[in-house]
Design an enzyme around this catalytic site. Structure first.
Site, short mmCIF file in Angstrom:
data_model
loop_
_atom_site.label_atom_id
_atom_site.label_comp_id
_atom_site.label_asym_id
_atom_site.label_seq_id
_atom_site.Cartn_x
_atom_site.Cartn_y
_atom_site.Cartn_z
N THR B 70 0.83 -1.20 0.00
CA THR B 70 0.00 0.00 0.00
C THR B 70 0.86 1.25 0.00
O THR B 70 0.64 2.18 -0.78
CB THR B 70 -0.95 -0.03 1.22
OG1 THR B 70 -1.83 -1.14 1.06
CG2 THR B 70 -1.74 1.26 1.31
N ASN B 149 -4.84 -9.48 -8.32
CA ASN B 149 -4.93 -10.14 -7.03
C ASN B 149 -6.15 -11.02 -6.86
O ASN B 149 -6.17 -11.90 -6.01
CB ASN B 149 -4.89 -9.08 -5.93
CG ASN B 149 -5.89 -7.98 -6.17
OD1 ASN B 149 -5.98 -7.45 -7.28
ND2 ASN B 149 -6.66 -7.63 -5.17
N GLN B 178 1.51 -9.12 -6.34
CA GLN B 178 1.07 -10.52 -6.47
C GLN B 178 1.99 -11.33 -7.38
O GLN B 178 2.00 -12.55 -7.32
CB GLN B 178 -0.36 -10.59 -7.00
CG GLN B 178 -1.42 -10.09 -6.03
CD GLN B 178 -1.56 -11.00 -4.81
OE1 GLN B 178 -1.11 -12.14 -4.78
NE2 GLN B 178 -2.21 -10.48 -3.78
N SER B 198 5.78 -6.32 -2.02
CA SER B 198 5.37 -6.39 -0.61
C SER B 198 5.99 -7.61 0.06
O SER B 198 6.08 -8.68 -0.54
CB SER B 198 3.85 -6.46 -0.54
OG SER B 198 3.46 -6.94 0.72
N GLY B 199 6.42 -7.44 1.31
CA GLY B 199 7.10 -8.53 2.02
C GLY B 199 6.17 -9.64 2.50
O GLY B 199 6.51 -10.81 2.42
N HIS B 200 4.97 -9.27 2.97
CA HIS B 200 4.17 -10.32 3.60
C HIS B 200 3.46 -11.22 2.61
O HIS B 200 2.82 -12.19 3.00
CB HIS B 200 3.19 -9.71 4.62
CG HIS B 200 1.98 -9.07 4.03
ND1 HIS B 200 0.75 -9.68 4.02
CD2 HIS B 200 1.81 -7.89 3.41
CE1 HIS B 200 -0.13 -8.88 3.44
NE2 HIS B 200 0.49 -7.79 3.05
N THR B 236 13.20 6.50 10.88
CA THR B 236 14.22 5.54 11.26
C THR B 236 13.97 4.21 10.56
O THR B 236 12.86 3.70 10.58
CB THR B 236 14.20 5.34 12.79
OG1 THR B 236 14.45 6.59 13.40
CG2 THR B 236 15.26 4.34 13.21
N CYS B 322 -8.38 -6.27 0.97
CA CYS B 322 -8.49 -4.82 1.12
C CYS B 322 -9.83 -4.28 0.66
O CYS B 322 -10.16 -3.13 0.89
CB CYS B 322 -7.36 -4.11 0.37
SG CYS B 322 -5.77 -4.45 1.11
#
Lengths: 399, 379
Positions: B70, B149, B178, B198-200, B236, B322
């Site tokens: 996102t 997706n 995707q 995206s990582g997840h 950070t 989403c």
């Protein structure tokens, strides 16, 4: 059919006579060392070129690496075939079709093996005719071809090459002995290191570290610079000298205008000792005449006076923008401009003498006993070996 | 448990969690702190960036670590829009993008931008001809997803890149969330300027992602307040998450190398078995990304099927997570022109390299069971 080898051509080595072998052996070792991560390749070194047999490896990254090896003038992808006109025809056809976007071509045959039955000129025509009758849309252009196919008929075999890629030139690193580079972390000294490497010199580096006035990041910067330089040669040893105490003492005891000159002389003394202990025969600096106060004729004279070792100054006659251009070209610049202070930028007097007098410097130094501090600095040297092939996996478990 | 909702999110690899935990405990120094403890973190961060760049075959300077898909999509679209609005205020995207693209575009419309939402054909694919027609003097960005997706449709990214490259003023963004780790995409070959990962979705942790920003591409940052991430993203650096995600990237690409064929076999088996069940329509087109299969079972409320399967410890989904809080039909199935019956009853089964053939078989059996039980009541 496919390109199955890379052909490396010598530069200046080709002009060497009796001791050529010393250079080609060294280059062979450097090539093998640099390409260690490609397990299946084979490197064959002959009197006038080196062949890398790809054995299935992708040629692109290997060629890229070879452009960074000093001693190689140019390189090309090659196909090796027997000295047989039919095989050569087939290979030439492949080379033409493989060249994207080429519309015009030229054949250049070189016949070293005079037993090959067809003369060079005639064979050019034979091959050209073969290509034209087996393809569509191509024409011959002997003056300005899109692709020039070189057919090199040697005693035992024939090589076909097309595109020539220019490499770094120079002499193989290690063929001209070793120097100790005074590496500060600025723009100039790493470029000076690069230039000496280009002439076949192997590097060790010496860096003066003044914690807490200079930070770990300043040291890291030097390690990163050395690591980039290893791309052009072998691993590099960095001698990191603990310089704080000496610098503080100079700052305290020597009149302001002369402190910089004395500091430089201390660096030279320590460097000479380190060189001596490590069998190194010269020092190298990134000095460029007139650039800063320490690089005037008078300063150089006063600083040079403490050592009998030759000091190589490859940048002496270069302008700053010329130095920056090289720094950018060889990927040193982005590291060099990191904003950390090094030992040369701390304790700088407002107006250092640009024309220090050698006798005055010697007088001021004689009033202070530096011997013990010098020895302490030398004894406290930390040696860091920068060898990307063994060091890089520090975080392997995490990544 | 049989987990078939991998396009919503994936189970983190144990190695990823290990990395996270080690880095969080040992490398909590701020990479921007000037002391040596900070330097240690900075070096790890640099190494992570180097490895990420090496793995996806781009330059280190082109990697921006983000908080996920996102943010990546928002950063790419708003970043280009705000940095280049003086050149024009027109954006082109498609009707079947993820909400993080569509809603971002809608918010830009409220700020005076004009957006063209390209239609798709029955297979969910945009037409390059439509795209070319839509480009105007005012256009500054084309944003097209790689793999859809909900449907698993693959867009002709290379072709789109060719077209966009003819207009040097137009940037090209690809939502690769995707597709990454499943369908290879050469960013340079396809002439892409920005890519969201995206990582997840690749067995990394939530709150991690990468935005590829091609060298020389100017975007305005979403976050201000620091020079981190090449000034593209203040804040950070989330070092433990970043490092663990780069590990996930390495692992998923290894899996892709060795398990692509196996995933294809799973997908084919799934479709074959589903076809034998009465009343199931497969919405995913013939050519699709193997890990996503979309079906409809007209007459059944999809939520009910999901809950019934969940009771058996099997997990699938309706539409994209989403958009799943909005009622009823799937906007993507609508865009593809499906009948009302079908678009109101879409179900998504999404696989990972971890799924097995036995799981697929069991899922199909249980699904049949569920339909049998429900048929008396719902029909």
């Amino acid at each position: 059919m496919n390109y199955d080898q890379i052909l490396l051509r010598y530069g200046e080595i080709g002009l060497k006579g009796k001791n050529r072998k010393i250079f080609t052996n060294r280059l062979h070792e450097n090539v093998v060392q640099k390409l260690r991560k490609y397990p299946d390749i084979k490197v064959k070194t002959t009197r006038d070129r080196i062949y890398i047999f790809l054995n299935g490896h992708d040629p692109e990254p290997i060629m890229q690496e070879c452009t960074e090896i000093f001693g190689i003038q140019s390189l090309s992808l090659a196909i090796q075939v027997d000295n047989d006109p039919e095989s050569i025809k087939e290979a030439a056809l492949f080379a033409l079709k493989d060249a994207d976007d080429a519309k015009t071509f030229k054949i250049s045959t070189k016949r070293i093996n005079k037993e090959f039955p067809i003369g060079s000129q005639e064979f050019n025509h034979v091959l050209g005719g073969h290509l034209l009758s087996n393809t569509e849309g191509y024409t011959v252009d002997v003056h300005n071809p899109d692709i020039e196919i070189h057919v090199d008929i040697r005693q035992q075999e024939t090589y076909l090459t097309s595109k020539r890629i220019w490499a770094a030139g120079g002499l193989p690193v290690g063929s001209a002995g070793k120097t100790l580079l005074l590496l500060s972390g600025g723009i100039d000294s790493p470029v000076a290191g690069f230039m000496t490497m280009k002439r076949g010199v192997q590097l060790e580096a010496i860096h003066f570290h003044s914690p807490p006035y200079t930070s770990e990041r300043a040291k890291q910067k030097v390690i990163d610079l050395a690591e980039r330089l290893t791309n052009y040669g072998s691993k590099i040893k960095i001698h990191v000298v603990p310089f704080t105490k000496l610098q503080q003492k100079i700052h305290r005891e020597i009149p302001n205008g002369y402190s910089m000159t004395v500091m430089r002389r201390m660096m030279m003394r320590i460097s000479e000792q380190v060189a001596k202990q490590n069998g190194i025969l010269s020092l190298t600096t990134g000095e460029s005449l007139g650039q800063v106060a320490s690089q005037t004729m008078e300063s150089m004279n006063a600083i040079n006076a403490v050592t009998s070792y030759p000091i190589l100054r490859p940048l002496i006659a270069m302008d700053k923008d010329e130095i920056i251009e090289i720094s950018q070209k060889v990927n040193l610049y982005d590291i060099s401009i990191r904003p950390y202070e090094d030992c040369c930028t701390i304790f700088v007097p407002k107006s250092p003498k640009t024309k220090p007098k050698a006798d005055k410097v010697a007088y001021y130094e004689s009033q202070v006993d530096f011997a013990a501090d010098l020895q302490e600095a030398i004894d406290g040297i930390e040696v860091i070996e920068v060898d990307p092939s063994s060091r890089k996996d520090e975080f392997e478990d995490l990544l | 448990m049989i987990y078939l909702d991998n396009s919503a999110t994936t189970k983190p690899y144990p190695e990823v969690i290990d990395s996270f935990s080690q880095v969080a405990q040992q490398f909590y120094g701020n990479p921007s702190s000037i002391h040596s403890f900070g330097l240690r973190s900075e070096r790890l961060l640099n190494q992570a960036r180097k490895q990420a760049a090496h793995l996806i075959d781009v330059d280190e300077s082109e990697i921006v670590f983000t908080s996920g898909g996102t943010e990546g999509n928002n950063m790419a679209i708003k970043g280009i829009a705000f940095a280049h609005q003086n050149r024009g205020k027109h954006i082109i995207t498609s009707q079947i993008e993820h909400p993080s693209v569509l809603e971002t575009c809608r918010s830009l419309e409220e700020q005076g931008f004009r957006v063209t939402y390209l239609p798709v054909n029955n297979n969910g694919v945009i037409s390059p001809i439509d795209l070319e027609k839509a480009i105007t003097e005012e256009t500054i960005l084309v944003s097209i997803m790689h793999v859809n997706n909900e449907l698993g449709t693959i867009q002709p990214i290379q072709e789109v890149g060719q077209i966009v490259s003819k207009y040097p003023k137009v940037f090209f963004h690809v939502d690769h969330v995707q597709g990454f780790g499943k369908i290879s995409l050469d960013f340079y070959d396809c002439l892409i300027d920005l890519v969201t990962i995206s990582g997840h979705k690749i067995h990394g942790l939530r709150g991690t992602g990468i935005l590829f920003v091609k060298k020389g591409t100017k975007i305005s940052p979403l976050f201000h307040g620091g020079e981190q991430e090449n000034k593209f993203r203040a804040g950070t650096e989330n070092l433990a998450s970043i490092v663990s995600m780069v590990k996930a990237v390495r692992l998923i690409l290894e899996q892709q190398q060795i398990k692509s064929d196996q995933l294809r076999a799973l997908s084919n088996k799934l479709k074959k078995s589903l076809k034998t069940i009465n009343g199931i329509m497969i919405n995913t087109p013939e050519k699709h990304a193997d890990h996503i299969v979309n079906i409809s079972i007209p007459g059944y409320k999809p939520e009910v099927i999901i809950h019934a399967l969940a009771e058996k410890d099997i997990f699938i989904s309706t539409k994209s997570a989403c958009s799943s809080k909005q009622p009823d039909e799937s906007a993507i199935l609508v865009a593809c022109g499906f009948d009302k019956e079908i678009r109101n009853s879409g179900l998504r089964i999404s696989l990972s390299y971890e799924n097995t053939i036995e799981e697929i078989e069991q899922f199909c059996t249980e699904l049949q069971d569920v339909l049998l039980q429900l048929s008396g009541i719902m029909r």
